[in-house]
Scaffold this motif. Structure first.
Motif, PDB file in Angstrom:
ATOM      1  N   LEU A  70       0.835  -1.205   0.000  1.00 50.97           N
ATOM      2  CA  LEU A  70       0.000   0.000   0.000  1.00 50.97           C
ATOM      3  C   LEU A  70       0.873   1.259   0.000  1.00 50.97           C
ATOM      4  CD1 LEU A  70      -2.644  -1.185   2.605  1.00 50.97           C
ATOM      5  CD2 LEU A  70      -3.245  -0.266   0.345  1.00 50.97           C
ATOM      6  N   GLU A  71       1.896   1.251   0.855  1.00 48.61           N
ATOM      7  CA  GLU A  71       2.744   2.436   1.010  1.00 48.61           C
ATOM      8  C   GLU A  71       3.554   2.710  -0.262  1.00 48.61           C
ATOM      9  OE1 GLU A  71       2.457   4.276   3.610  1.00 48.61           O
ATOM     10  OE2 GLU A  71       4.162   5.647   3.435  1.00 48.61           O
ATOM     11  N   LEU A  72       4.213   1.681  -0.776  1.00 47.06           N
ATOM     12  CA  LEU A  72       5.045   1.876  -1.971  1.00 47.06           C
ATOM     13  C   LEU A  72       4.197   2.040  -3.230  1.00 47.06           C
ATOM     14  CD1 LEU A  72       8.007  -0.627  -1.295  1.00 47.06           C
ATOM     15  CD2 LEU A  72       7.881   1.827  -0.796  1.00 47.06           C
ATOM     16  N   GLY A  73       2.953   1.565  -3.174  1.00 40.72           N
ATOM     17  CA  GLY A  73       2.035   1.738  -4.298  1.00 40.72           C
ATOM     18  C   GLY A  73       1.420   3.138  -4.340  1.00 40.72           C
ATOM     19  N   GLY A  74       1.674   3.943  -3.293  1.00 42.36           N
ATOM     20  CA  GLY A  74       1.187   5.321  -3.273  1.00 42.36           C
ATOM     21  C   GLY A  74      -0.289   5.458  -2.947  1.00 42.36           C
ATOM     22  N   PHE A  75      -0.848   4.509  -2.242  1.00 43.42           N
ATOM     23  CA  PHE A  75      -2.278   4.549  -1.922  1.00 43.42           C
ATOM     24  C   PHE A  75      -2.577   5.494  -0.758  1.00 43.42           C
ATOM     25  CE2 PHE A  75      -2.006   0.635  -4.291  1.00 43.42           C
ATOM     26  CZ  PHE A  75      -3.193   0.610  -4.993  1.00 43.42           C
ATOM     27  N   ASP A  76      -3.805   6.004  -0.756  1.00 46.83           N
ATOM     28  CA  ASP A  76      -4.375   6.700   0.396  1.00 46.83           C
ATOM     29  C   ASP A  76      -4.913   5.607   1.321  1.00 46.83           C
ATOM     30  OD1 ASP A  76      -5.754   8.314   2.169  1.00 46.83           O
ATOM     31  OD2 ASP A  76      -7.428   8.671   0.780  1.00 46.83           O
ATOM     32  N   TRP A  77      -4.190   5.320   2.400  1.00 47.54           N
ATOM     33  CA  TRP A  77      -4.573   4.197   3.275  1.00 47.54           C
ATOM     34  C   TRP A  77      -4.280   4.522   4.722  1.00 47.54           C
ATOM     35  CZ3 TRP A  77      -1.482   0.673   6.227  1.00 47.54           C
ATOM     36  CH2 TRP A  77      -0.110   0.958   6.202  1.00 47.54           C
ATOM     37  N   GLU A  78      -4.949   3.810   5.611  1.00 53.42           N
ATOM     38  CA  GLU A  78      -4.622   3.946   7.022  1.00 53.42           C
ATOM     39  C   GLU A  78      -4.675   2.592   7.713  1.00 53.42           C
ATOM     40  OE1 GLU A  78      -7.540   6.712   8.468  1.00 53.42           O
ATOM     41  OE2 GLU A  78      -9.017   5.123   8.828  1.00 53.42           O
ATOM     42  N   PRO A  79      -3.754   2.375   8.642  1.00 54.10           N
ATOM     43  CA  PRO A  79      -3.767   1.129   9.399  1.00 54.10           C
ATOM     44  C   PRO A  79      -4.772   1.208  10.540  1.00 54.10           C
ATOM     45  CG  PRO A  79      -1.866   2.440  10.036  1.00 54.10           C
ATOM     46  CD  PRO A  79      -2.618   3.242   8.996  1.00 54.10           C
ATOM     47  N   VAL A  80      -5.446   0.096  10.826  1.00 56.78           N
ATOM     48  CA  VAL A  80      -6.327  -0.023  11.990  1.00 56.78           C
ATOM     49  C   VAL A  80      -5.747  -1.161  12.829  1.00 56.78           C
ATOM     50  CG1 VAL A  80      -8.665  -0.479  12.809  1.00 56.78           C
ATOM     51  CG2 VAL A  80      -8.311   0.644  10.581  1.00 56.78           C
ATOM     52  N   LYS A  81      -5.426  -0.863  14.086  1.00 56.56           N
ATOM     53  CA  LYS A  81      -4.722  -1.854  14.880  1.00 56.56           C
ATOM     54  C   LYS A  81      -5.614  -3.035  15.272  1.00 56.56           C
ATOM     55  CE  LYS A  81      -2.002  -2.822  18.925  1.00 56.56           C
ATOM     56  NZ  LYS A  81      -1.479  -2.386  20.221  1.00 56.56           N
ATOM     57  N   VAL A  82      -5.156  -4.223  14.977  1.00 57.03           N
ATOM     58  CA  VAL A  82      -5.793  -5.453  15.441  1.00 57.03           C
ATOM     59  C   VAL A  82      -5.075  -5.861  16.725  1.00 57.03           C
ATOM     60  CG1 VAL A  82      -6.172  -7.893  14.922  1.00 57.03           C
ATOM     61  CG2 VAL A  82      -6.369  -6.186  13.104  1.00 57.03           C
ATOM     62  N   ASP A  83      -5.847  -6.071  17.795  1.00 57.68           N
ATOM     63  CA  ASP A  83      -5.205  -6.415  19.074  1.00 57.68           C
ATOM     64  C   ASP A  83      -5.025  -7.935  19.178  1.00 57.68           C
ATOM     65  OD1 ASP A  83      -4.021  -6.309  21.503  1.00 57.68           O
ATOM     66  OD2 ASP A  83      -5.587  -5.115  22.474  1.00 57.68           O
ATOM     67  N   PHE A  84      -4.117  -8.407  18.355  1.00 56.52           N
ATOM     68  CA  PHE A  84      -3.831  -9.838  18.268  1.00 56.52           C
ATOM     69  C   PHE A  84      -3.488 -10.436  19.634  1.00 56.52           C
ATOM     70  CE2 PHE A  84      -0.563 -13.173  17.916  1.00 56.52           C
ATOM     71  CZ  PHE A  84      -1.186 -14.090  17.098  1.00 56.52           C
ATOM     72  N   PHE A  85      -2.681  -9.719  20.399  1.00 57.64           N
ATOM     73  CA  PHE A  85      -2.188 -10.285  21.658  1.00 57.64           C
ATOM     74  C   PHE A  85      -3.270 -10.332  22.740  1.00 57.64           C
ATOM     75  CE2 PHE A  85       1.621  -9.231  19.297  1.00 57.64           C
ATOM     76  CZ  PHE A  85       2.392 -10.359  19.490  1.00 57.64           C
ATOM     77  N   ALA A  86      -4.381  -9.623  22.521  1.00 59.79           N
ATOM     78  CA  ALA A  86      -5.531  -9.748  23.422  1.00 59.79           C
ATOM     79  C   ALA A  86      -6.552 -10.736  22.852  1.00 59.79           C
ATOM     80  CB  ALA A  86      -6.181  -8.387  23.629  1.00 59.79           C
ATOM     81  N   THR A 119      14.547   1.568  -1.374  1.00 61.72           N
ATOM     82  CA  THR A 119      13.488   2.023  -2.286  1.00 61.72           C
ATOM     83  C   THR A 119      12.787   3.233  -1.670  1.00 61.72           C
ATOM     84  OG1 THR A 119      13.139  -0.234  -3.076  1.00 61.72           O
ATOM     85  CG2 THR A 119      11.340   1.319  -3.433  1.00 61.72           C
ATOM     86  N   PRO A 120      12.654   4.331  -2.427  1.00 57.33           N
ATOM     87  CA  PRO A 120      12.023   5.535  -1.856  1.00 57.33           C
ATOM     88  C   PRO A 120      10.646   5.220  -1.269  1.00 57.33           C
ATOM     89  CG  PRO A 120      13.009   6.049  -3.987  1.00 57.33           C
ATOM     90  CD  PRO A 120      13.113   4.543  -3.821  1.00 57.33           C
ATOM     91  N   GLY A 121      10.420   5.655  -0.044  1.00 62.13           N
ATOM     92  CA  GLY A 121       9.134   5.436   0.610  1.00 62.13           C
ATOM     93  C   GLY A 121       9.132   4.230   1.535  1.00 62.13           C
ATOM     94  N   TRP A 122      10.158   3.390   1.490  1.00 59.99           N
ATOM     95  CA  TRP A 122      10.227   2.195   2.348  1.00 59.99           C
ATOM     96  C   TRP A 122      10.149   2.583   3.817  1.00 59.99           C
ATOM     97  CZ3 TRP A 122      13.446   0.612   6.305  1.00 59.99           C
ATOM     98  CH2 TRP A 122      13.300  -0.715   6.722  1.00 59.99           C
TER      99      TRP A 122
END
Lengths: 212, 212
Positions: A21-37, A194-197
């Motif tokens: 998503l980041e290197l593809g230049g998308f408008d995106w946001e992460p939503v945290k999954v509380d895996f450890f809970a 790579t730029p943006g990494w």
């Protein structure tokens, strides 16, 4: 509309999608999954996000997708990036993604979890030793493939690279030392230059430090 | 020209490709890989057939392909069969193939090998127990998905079915009993009643009986 990626920093499988998503230049946001809970094991998550009980999950309007390689396929179809330049390259990318899911990041992710995120007295030592042996075989296959190559497939960054690198930037030990595998080491530098990494802990919410 | 598939009867991963060739109506022939004599671990096999050291390998004239799901993708492109009817179905098939490679047949195949093809005194008991626990979670996910469905994706047999069924027809024990999972049981019957279906030991050369 902003694409949402349900993910967490410790998840290399999530990182494969987040980096695409980041290197593809998308408008995106992460939503945290509380895996450890236990969020991914709960009925709500399995009923509304992913019956497989895994992260990442991508939500783009009406489209919900899981499995990082499927998410990468979807993103490449939108941008034309990272998916290979013809049918043969597309299949060669897919081939490395399946190898990764079967033999590489599946084992690396599991072993890192067992060695770092379980209390010492709950770590299954025989399982860890067995996996460390399997991982050596996988590093050797990847290192040999990268002899004389800058990228896994073709002459530029593809989803094969974004998939196979996923656990190799993490600091927690799971039997991988870049110094042991010079071609992998060089290739990881190609990707991280790579730029943006971004490092997984900088790209997604959550890290072991939060739980320390 | 007859397509060659390098494979062996005990390999569920090979079966995924062999069954796709057979049900796809291809002119093909199996070539036995002597896995148990170490053929896939040898330099020759890795140099000329598959650097990943795995079966199956498909050779169709100039085209050499490995990874069963990639082989299925290639075959579906030729026939239009089993690949899904649109982009959404294609991705849903791919999603189950990745889940299978990561969490299901990878673990089933490994566990069946450890429990049946290693001498009793060399079987890593903790690894086997750990894997049996993981497999229960996977059976549960597949069984729930198949509630009210005849096929994993859409309304007919696809590559998702041909992939996920791969180890479930074998007689050797690895903690799977059809009676415990009624939806999986019904679905396996749907597949085996498909005209042309064959059991892995009837479709590919080699079985434990040969080595008895």
């Amino acid at each position: 509309m902003t694409i949402k990626l349900y993910c967490f920093g410790e998840s290399g499988h999530s990182y494969k999608a987040a980096l695409a998503l980041e290197l593809g230049g998308f408008d995106w946001e992460p939503v945290k999954v509380d895996f450890f809970a236990g969020e991914t094991r709960g009925e709500d998550y399995r009923g509304t996000k992913n019956e497989m009980g895994e992260a990442p999950v991508l939500i783009d309007g009406d489209v919900t997708l899981t499995q990082s390689s499927v998410i990468q396929d979807y993103l490449s179809e939108k941008t034309g990036k990272f998916g290979g330049k013809d049918a043969a390259e597309r299949r060669e990318i897919l081939r490395w993604q399946f190898w990764d899911n079967h033999k590489f990041s599946s084992v690396a992710g599991m072993t890192r979890f067992l060695m770092n995120f379980l209390p010492e007295d709950k770590q299954p030592k025989e399982v860890i030793g067995f996996n460390l042996g399997r991982l050596k075989g996988a590093y050797d296959i990847l290192n040999k493939h990268l002899e004389g190559r800058d990228w896994i497939v073709g002459d530029s960054l593809t989803n094969a690279d974004l998939t196979c690198c996923s656990y190799l930037y993490y600091p927690e030990p799971f039997g991988f030392d870049r110094a042991d595998w010079p071609n992998i080491d060089r290739w990881l530098t190609n990707i991280s230059e790579t730029p943006g990494w971004k490092h997984p802990y900088d790209l997604m919410p959550g890290s072991p430090a939060d739980r320390a």
